[in-house]
Scaffold this motif. Structure first.
Motif, PDB file in Angstrom:
ATOM      1  N   THR A  75      18.155  62.436 -71.777  1.00  0.00           N
ATOM      2  CA  THR A  75      17.620  61.599 -72.846  1.00  0.00           C
ATOM      3  C   THR A  75      16.245  62.090 -73.259  1.00  0.00           C
ATOM      4  O   THR A  75      15.395  62.382 -72.405  1.00  0.00           O
ATOM      5  CB  THR A  75      17.542  60.127 -72.394  1.00  0.00           C
ATOM      6  N   TYR A  76      16.028  62.159 -74.565  1.00  0.00           N
ATOM      7  CA  TYR A  76      14.780  62.676 -75.131  1.00  0.00           C
ATOM      8  C   TYR A  76      14.154  61.636 -76.052  1.00  0.00           C
ATOM      9  O   TYR A  76      14.862  60.921 -76.773  1.00  0.00           O
ATOM     10  CB  TYR A  76      15.052  63.952 -75.942  1.00  0.00           C
ATOM     11  N   TRP A  77      12.825  61.584 -76.014  1.00  0.00           N
ATOM     12  CA  TRP A  77      12.064  60.869 -77.029  1.00  0.00           C
ATOM     13  C   TRP A  77      11.599  61.908 -78.032  1.00  0.00           C
ATOM     14  O   TRP A  77      10.930  62.894 -77.668  1.00  0.00           O
ATOM     15  CB  TRP A  77      10.857  60.176 -76.417  1.00  0.00           C
ATOM     16  N   ILE A 111      13.414  54.143 -82.211  1.00  0.00           N
ATOM     17  CA  ILE A 111      12.613  53.409 -81.237  1.00  0.00           C
ATOM     18  C   ILE A 111      11.165  53.352 -81.702  1.00  0.00           C
ATOM     19  O   ILE A 111      10.732  54.137 -82.559  1.00  0.00           O
ATOM     20  CB  ILE A 111      12.673  54.055 -79.827  1.00  0.00           C
ATOM     21  N   PRO A 114       6.990  55.247 -77.489  1.00  0.00           N
ATOM     22  CA  PRO A 114       7.155  54.804 -76.094  1.00  0.00           C
ATOM     23  C   PRO A 114       5.867  54.235 -75.517  1.00  0.00           C
ATOM     24  O   PRO A 114       4.771  54.744 -75.774  1.00  0.00           O
ATOM     25  CB  PRO A 114       7.572  56.092 -75.373  1.00  0.00           C
ATOM     26  N   TRP A 134       9.874  57.733 -84.292  1.00  0.00           N
ATOM     27  CA  TRP A 134      10.444  58.167 -83.017  1.00  0.00           C
ATOM     28  C   TRP A 134      11.923  57.802 -82.969  1.00  0.00           C
ATOM     29  O   TRP A 134      12.329  56.741 -83.429  1.00  0.00           O
ATOM     30  CB  TRP A 134       9.728  57.482 -81.851  1.00  0.00           C
ATOM     31  N   GLU A 136      15.344  58.056 -80.060  1.00  0.00           N
ATOM     32  CA  GLU A 136      15.803  58.369 -78.707  1.00  0.00           C
ATOM     33  C   GLU A 136      17.168  59.028 -78.833  1.00  0.00           C
ATOM     34  O   GLU A 136      18.066  58.489 -79.488  1.00  0.00           O
ATOM     35  CB  GLU A 136      15.904  57.102 -77.871  1.00  0.00           C
ATOM     36  N   THR A 138      20.291  61.063 -76.704  1.00  0.00           N
ATOM     37  CA  THR A 138      20.906  61.390 -75.417  1.00  0.00           C
ATOM     38  C   THR A 138      22.046  62.370 -75.630  1.00  0.00           C
ATOM     39  O   THR A 138      22.986  62.096 -76.394  1.00  0.00           O
ATOM     40  CB  THR A 138      21.431  60.128 -74.714  1.00  0.00           C
ATOM     41  N   ARG A 163      11.314  65.003 -72.788  1.00  0.00           N
ATOM     42  CA  ARG A 163      12.519  64.626 -72.055  1.00  0.00           C
ATOM     43  C   ARG A 163      12.165  63.481 -71.109  1.00  0.00           C
ATOM     44  O   ARG A 163      11.308  63.621 -70.242  1.00  0.00           O
ATOM     45  CB  ARG A 163      13.096  65.809 -71.269  1.00  0.00           C
ATOM     46  N   ALA A 164      12.842  62.344 -71.299  1.00  0.00           N
ATOM     47  CA  ALA A 164      12.493  61.129 -70.574  1.00  0.00           C
ATOM     48  C   ALA A 164      13.400  60.852 -69.388  1.00  0.00           C
ATOM     49  O   ALA A 164      13.009  60.144 -68.456  1.00  0.00           O
ATOM     50  CB  ALA A 164      12.541  59.928 -71.524  1.00  0.00           C
ATOM     51  N   LYS A 165      14.617  61.437 -69.401  1.00  0.00           N
ATOM     52  CA  LYS A 165      15.583  61.075 -68.366  1.00  0.00           C
ATOM     53  C   LYS A 165      16.607  62.183 -68.187  1.00  0.00           C
ATOM     54  O   LYS A 165      17.044  62.802 -69.168  1.00  0.00           O
ATOM     55  CB  LYS A 165      16.274  59.763 -68.768  1.00  0.00           C
ATOM     56  N   THR A 170      14.116  59.323 -64.086  1.00  0.00           N
ATOM     57  CA  THR A 170      13.259  59.111 -65.244  1.00  0.00           C
ATOM     58  C   THR A 170      11.844  59.618 -64.962  1.00  0.00           C
ATOM     59  O   THR A 170      11.522  60.043 -63.852  1.00  0.00           O
ATOM     60  CB  THR A 170      13.177  57.614 -65.609  1.00  0.00           C
TER      61      THR A 170
END
Length: 201
Positions: A75-77, A111, A114, A134, A136, A138, A163-165, A170
């Motif tokens: 998952t990316y922001w 989103i 963050p 922004w 999100e 995945t 990259r958040a996850k 995470t």
């Protein structure tokens, strides 16, 4: 005992431990932040991207996380130029024809910025007449510079990518340049026997 660590890679850091291509004026690498023998990244993250990397000294675990055939979600922001409409978001979700083929379906949503996001150094280039926002995103694949190519293809170039996850892991609690050690997950490759792989403390 195996090492399994998560690292928050800052912007402009190479996702490797040496800079063989530029020995006369070496660039910042993972070795500037991580001083552990024998650990290697489980997957890559571009120099101009930020965020979560996983590293381990276990080759099977490294392959399980990084090999595209396992389709581990990432998952990316993404801060993009402009304000994507519903059609652009639907195209990102359903697949985009890139030079190397059609992308897999993805999860995409708008989103807010963050919470607790650190400033990038250097800051992104801001255009006063063009808004940004922004999203999100995945993915379950990992083509070269895929996120940037996908957003550009729908008319919204990426300004900042974090990259958040990765899977269930995470960035929570990690500042840029920080890493910590975690209990290594059980392997799920072939008939590999399950083991307790807690890292040294």
């Amino acid at each position: 005992m195996s090492w399994f660590i998560r690292f928050n890679k800052p912007y402009d850091v190479l996702p490797q431990f040496t800079d063989r291509a530029n020995s006369e004026s070496p660039r910042s690498t993972l070795s500037d932040f991580i001083d552990l023998p024998g650990v290697y990244p489980a997957g890559r993250l571009d120099r101009d991207s930020e965020g979560l990397m996983l590293l381990t000294d276990n080759g099977r675990l490294q392959a399980q996380i990084s090999d595209p055939k396992h389709k581990m979600a990432k998952t990316y922001w993404v801060q993009v130029e402009g304000l994507p409409d519903s059609a652009a978001l639907a195209t990102l979700r359903n697949g985009i024809e890139l030079k190397d083929g059609l992308t897999r379906p993805a999860k995409v949503r708008l989103i807010d910025e963050p919470n607790g996001l650190w400033p990038r150094n250097p800051p992104i280039r801001v255009r006063q007449t063009v808004p940004d926002c922004w999203i999100e995103l995945t993915l379950r694949e990992g083509r070269n510079r895929q996120v940037r190519r996908m957003t550009a293809a729908v008319g919204h170039p990426t300004l900042r990518l974090i990259r958040a996850k990765i899977g269930d892991w995470t960035l929570d609690g990690l500042d840029p340049g920080q890493w910590d050690s975690l209990p290594a997950p059980e392997l799920n490759v072939g008939q590999q026997r399950k083991r307790d792989r807690r890292p040294r403390r």
